[in-house]
Design a protein around this motif. Structure first.
Motif, PDB file in Angstrom:
ATOM      1  N   TYR A  29       0.819  -1.212   0.000  1.00 54.25           N
ATOM      2  CA  TYR A  29       0.000   0.000   0.000  1.00 54.25           C
ATOM      3  C   TYR A  29       0.854   1.264   0.000  1.00 54.25           C
ATOM      4  O   TYR A  29       0.563   2.230  -0.717  1.00 54.25           O
ATOM      5  CB  TYR A  29      -0.936   0.009   1.215  1.00 54.25           C
ATOM      6  CG  TYR A  29      -2.102  -0.935   1.097  1.00 54.25           C
ATOM      7  CD1 TYR A  29      -3.041  -0.780   0.080  1.00 54.25           C
ATOM      8  CD2 TYR A  29      -2.272  -1.982   1.994  1.00 54.25           C
ATOM      9  CE1 TYR A  29      -4.118  -1.647  -0.042  1.00 54.25           C
ATOM     10  CE2 TYR A  29      -3.342  -2.857   1.885  1.00 54.25           C
ATOM     11  CZ  TYR A  29      -4.260  -2.685   0.868  1.00 54.25           C
ATOM     12  OH  TYR A  29      -5.321  -3.547   0.744  1.00 54.25           O
TER      13      TYR A  29
ATOM     14  N   GLY B 178      -0.047   9.016   6.465  1.00 62.70           N
ATOM     15  CA  GLY B 178      -0.887   7.844   6.236  1.00 62.70           C
ATOM     16  C   GLY B 178      -0.357   6.836   5.246  1.00 62.70           C
ATOM     17  O   GLY B 178      -1.052   5.857   4.936  1.00 62.70           O
TER      18      GLY B 178
ATOM     19  N   THR C 191      -1.223   2.913   5.178  1.00 63.51           N
ATOM     20  CA  THR C 191      -2.564   2.630   5.677  1.00 63.51           C
ATOM     21  C   THR C 191      -3.527   2.645   4.494  1.00 63.51           C
ATOM     22  O   THR C 191      -3.118   2.792   3.343  1.00 63.51           O
ATOM     23  CB  THR C 191      -2.989   3.670   6.715  1.00 63.51           C
ATOM     24  OG1 THR C 191      -3.180   4.931   6.057  1.00 63.51           O
ATOM     25  CG2 THR C 191      -1.923   3.816   7.796  1.00 63.51           C
ATOM     26  N   LEU C 192      -4.807   2.533   4.762  1.00 68.30           N
ATOM     27  CA  LEU C 192      -5.797   2.540   3.688  1.00 68.30           C
ATOM     28  C   LEU C 192      -6.191   3.940   3.268  1.00 68.30           C
ATOM     29  O   LEU C 192      -7.033   4.107   2.384  1.00 68.30           O
ATOM     30  CB  LEU C 192      -7.036   1.748   4.113  1.00 68.30           C
ATOM     31  CG  LEU C 192      -6.813   0.252   4.348  1.00 68.30           C
ATOM     32  CD1 LEU C 192      -8.118  -0.422   4.741  1.00 68.30           C
ATOM     33  CD2 LEU C 192      -6.215  -0.417   3.121  1.00 68.30           C
ATOM     34  N   SER C 193      -5.595   4.977   3.892  1.00 68.98           N
ATOM     35  CA  SER C 193      -5.900   6.352   3.503  1.00 68.98           C
ATOM     36  C   SER C 193      -4.666   7.217   3.714  1.00 68.98           C
ATOM     37  O   SER C 193      -4.163   7.340   4.837  1.00 68.98           O
ATOM     38  CB  SER C 193      -7.072   6.904   4.324  1.00 68.98           C
ATOM     39  OG  SER C 193      -7.368   8.230   3.943  1.00 68.98           O
TER      40      SER C 193
END
Length: 687
Positions: free
Chosen positions: A64, A89, A92-94
């Protein structure tokens, strides 16, 4: 001038002042709004590229943080930002990045894992654009401009798509996008994708999916349930897949009328009326090109329509059921369809074995041979070639009686020496590209198709003499090549001569030396009720040199490995609005398309290709060996695959339709082609 007139003149000045304000407003809207519109288009392109960059990177790295960094770098380059962003971030997913430039650009990248359906990356960017005229009118010094895009990265363990339905039906309610019903056992090799729901009414039959199943609803999906369905992959909710928008094939405007005479060669062009094949048996060979069936295509009765080039006297083939090694006295095989003559020769793994005098009866699962030591090891399922004619000839299926045969005769008193000779024959057809017709040699405008070899026949010359080879009419063949060996064992054959274009016989007195061997032999039938199958695709001069596994280099006309630019002999069935396909009854269609047509076999334009899309209901109800090798591309129409047929769409996205139904009582096989780019693509924008 009176007082009333002076009052009216004052009112005009006020009205003009008010109109100037309105005009300035329109001017501001045009200038500042236009600038904002252009700015948003540039930003949209930047976030599109950023989302795709993240998806591509994730496909390669599955990380990611690296994917989000790739999106940031791509956005920075596209927007020509020269200040290092402040990002948080990553991993992370964002993730979010603030660039600190004069327009306060902010980029946010949000990742979402949708299990087998893939990982999405949504890139959103905003910034403030200065305004000029609108600021004078009190709108503030800037206006906010933003854009967003989402790309999906498909998992590495997803496959080419065998079935894709574009209709959202069933989400919610209404009819269904993809339906399985009846007692048809369906075998799908590749993924199934539906933009709506998948409805299973297949009773106890079910089937097999060697791949994954994706639909939009319900959530979680369970469209195909065990134990009647066996699915090697997973079932998951996917995304709406757009029409892949395959290009229109080149339409041939030449007016044509179907020649109803059996064994006729049909020509590409525009057919204003439906040929409506009905009545008794017959066979039709389709010359290469695009067939524009404006009135539709209906086939009833015991017909065969095909562009396959097959040899005369296709050989009786079987395969070994265990490996051969050491010294053997028999060859274990799949049950023989016809008897193998005693004292004949069988060939397996490139080695010849002499059958004992007793031979082998039809139905036997072993062929007795004279004691012989095998060179190395011959693998299980190796093709066994016998000196017998196959029970089921391709052009004799459905009782049409169009199969070809050849015979040998000893003539004259000079020429070959006395003794035994082995002969095989291949069918030859020349395909023109850019010229009306051709007859060789191979060139950029003329391509040779040569079938697999026939069975082997022998002739004995009691004294010196000639050998006459005579061939009966073979659908689609222009010429025949003759391969000969100076023995009765059907080994060591090499090219000798050909009959000549338009001729069906030739008398031979000698053969040149140093010539090539025959093409690869066919493969055994897939079932006892079917004819032989074509050789597998391979590197020329091996492999299929005549049909769907054959490719040429258009710059030279030479054979090359597939996939390639051109498949000689390929056809497309094009049906504009108003024409439908209805194949049923006892007839069979065995057709293949080619790479020059994106392997699309049936093309019915949708709204992306025509202002009058074809929305008809197509029916494919094959008989014993219907095989449609190429894509069914009917993005605005429906297709029902029904009956006792084997339907093969050996291409990525085998069936692309608005809606589809698999029904009936027979077996249905739909296969994605791994040699072509898969659809939906591994990485693509979905929003």
């Amino acid at each position: 001038m009176g007082k009333g007139s002076r009052v009216q003149r004052g009112q005009a000045i006020v009205m003009i002042a008010l109109m100037l304000v309105v005009l300035f407003g329109f001017l501001g809207l045009a200038l500042d709004g236009g600038r904002g519109y252009v700015d948003r288009r540039l930003m949209q392109a930047a976030v599109d590229a950023a989302a795709l960059a993240a998806a591509y990177d994730y496909m390669n790295q599955t990380d990611y943080a690296q994917a989000e960094q790739a999106a940031t770098n791509q956005f920075t380059n596209n927007q020509r930002l020269y200040t290092a962003p402040s990002c948080t971030g990553y991993g992370t997913l964002s993730a979010s990045c603030v660039f600190g430039d004069s327009t306060n650009q902010v980029l946010t990248v949000v990742a979402a894992d949708h299990s087998l359906a893939g990982v999405t990356f949504t890139a959103t960017a905003v910034h403030q654009v200065p305004v000029t005229v609108m600021q004078v009118l009190g709108s503030g010094p800037t206006m906010r401009v933003g854009a967003t895009a989402t790309a999906v990265a498909r998992r590495a363990d997803t496959n080419g798509t065998a079935i894709l339905t574009l209709s959202p039906d069933g989400c919610p309610g209404g009819s269904n996008s993809l339906t399985f019903q009846g007692n048809s056992i369906t075998t799908v090799t590749g993924d199934i994708w539906s933009n709506g729901n998948i409805f299973d009414q297949s009773g106890a039959a079910g089937g097999f999916v060697n791949g994954n199943v994706f639909d939009i609803c319900p959530a979680p999906p369970a469209p195909l349930t065990p134990p009647k369905w066996s699915i090697t992959g997973a079932q998951a909710n996917g995304f709406n897949i757009p029409d892949p928008n395959y290009a229109l094939p080149p339409i041939n405007a030449t007016s044509q009328t179907w020649n109803s005479t059996t064994r006729s060669v049909e020509q590409p062009g525009t057919y204003n009326a439906d040929p409506h094949l009905s009545g008794g048996a017959g066979c039709y060979f389709l010359a290469a090109g695009v067939y524009n069936f404006k009135g539709g295509l209906t086939q009833l009765g015991g017909f065969i329509s095909s562009n396959e080039l097959r040899p005369p006297d296709e050989p009786n083939l079987t395969s070994t059921t265990s490996a051969l090694t050491g010294t053997i006295t028999s060859i274990p095989v799949v049950a023989l369809q016809v008897a193998v003559p005693g004292n004949s020769t069988v060939t397996v793994g490139g080695q010849a074995f002499t059958v004992t005098s007793a031979g082998a009866a039809a139905g036997a699962t072993s062929i007795p041979v004279a004691s012989q030591t095998v060179s190395g090891t011959i693998a299980t399922r190796s093709v066994v070639v016998t000196m017998a004619r196959a029970l089921r000839q391709f052009w004799d299926m459905n009782g049409v009686g169009c199969g070809s045969s050849f015979s040998l005769a000893a003539l004259g008193s000079t020429g070959f020496s006395s003794g035994a000779y082995s002969v095989e024959v291949t069918a030859v057809r020349w395909e023109a590209n850019g010229v009306p017709n051709c007859s060789g040699p191979a060139s950029p405008a003329c391509y040779e198709r040569e079938s697999a070899p026939s069975m082997c026949r022998t002739v004995t010359l009691a004294s010196s003499g000639n050998i006459k080879v005579s061939v009966t009419t073979d659908p689609g063949a222009d010429d025949f090549k003759v391969y000969l060996a100076t023995n009765a064992t059907c080994t060591g054959l090499t090219y000798c001569t050909h009959t000549g274009t338009g001729n069906s016989n030739v008398t031979i007195s000698s053969c040149p030396t140093g010539q090539p061997s025959p093409p690869d032999v066919q493969r055994p039938p897939l079932a006892s009720t079917l004819p032989n199958t074509n050789p597998v695709a391979a590197t020329p001069p091996r492999g299929d040199l005549a049909n769907e596994g054959h490719c040429v280099d258009t710059s030279t006309g030479s054979d090359i490995s597939c996939p390639g630019a051109w498949t000689p002999g390929a056809v497309v069935l094009y049906l504009p609005n108003g024409g439908c396909v209805d194949l049923h009854g006892g007839g069979d269609s065995y057709l293949f398309s080619g790479y020059q047509y994106q392997r699309v076999l049936l093309y019915e334009p949708g709204p992306e290709q025509s202002s009058q899309p074809n929305t008809c209901s197509n029916n494919v109800n094959g008989n014993g060996f219907t095989s449609l090798i190429g894509m069914f591309y009917v993005p605005a129409a429906s297709v029902t695959i029904n009956g006792n047929n084997t339907y093969q769409a050996t291409i990525a996205g085998g069936v692309v339709a608005w809606t589809a139904a698999i029904t009936g009582t027979g077996g249905v096989a739909i296969t994605a082609d791994p040699t072509l780019p898969t659809f939906p693509s591994t990485v693509r924008l979905i929003q």
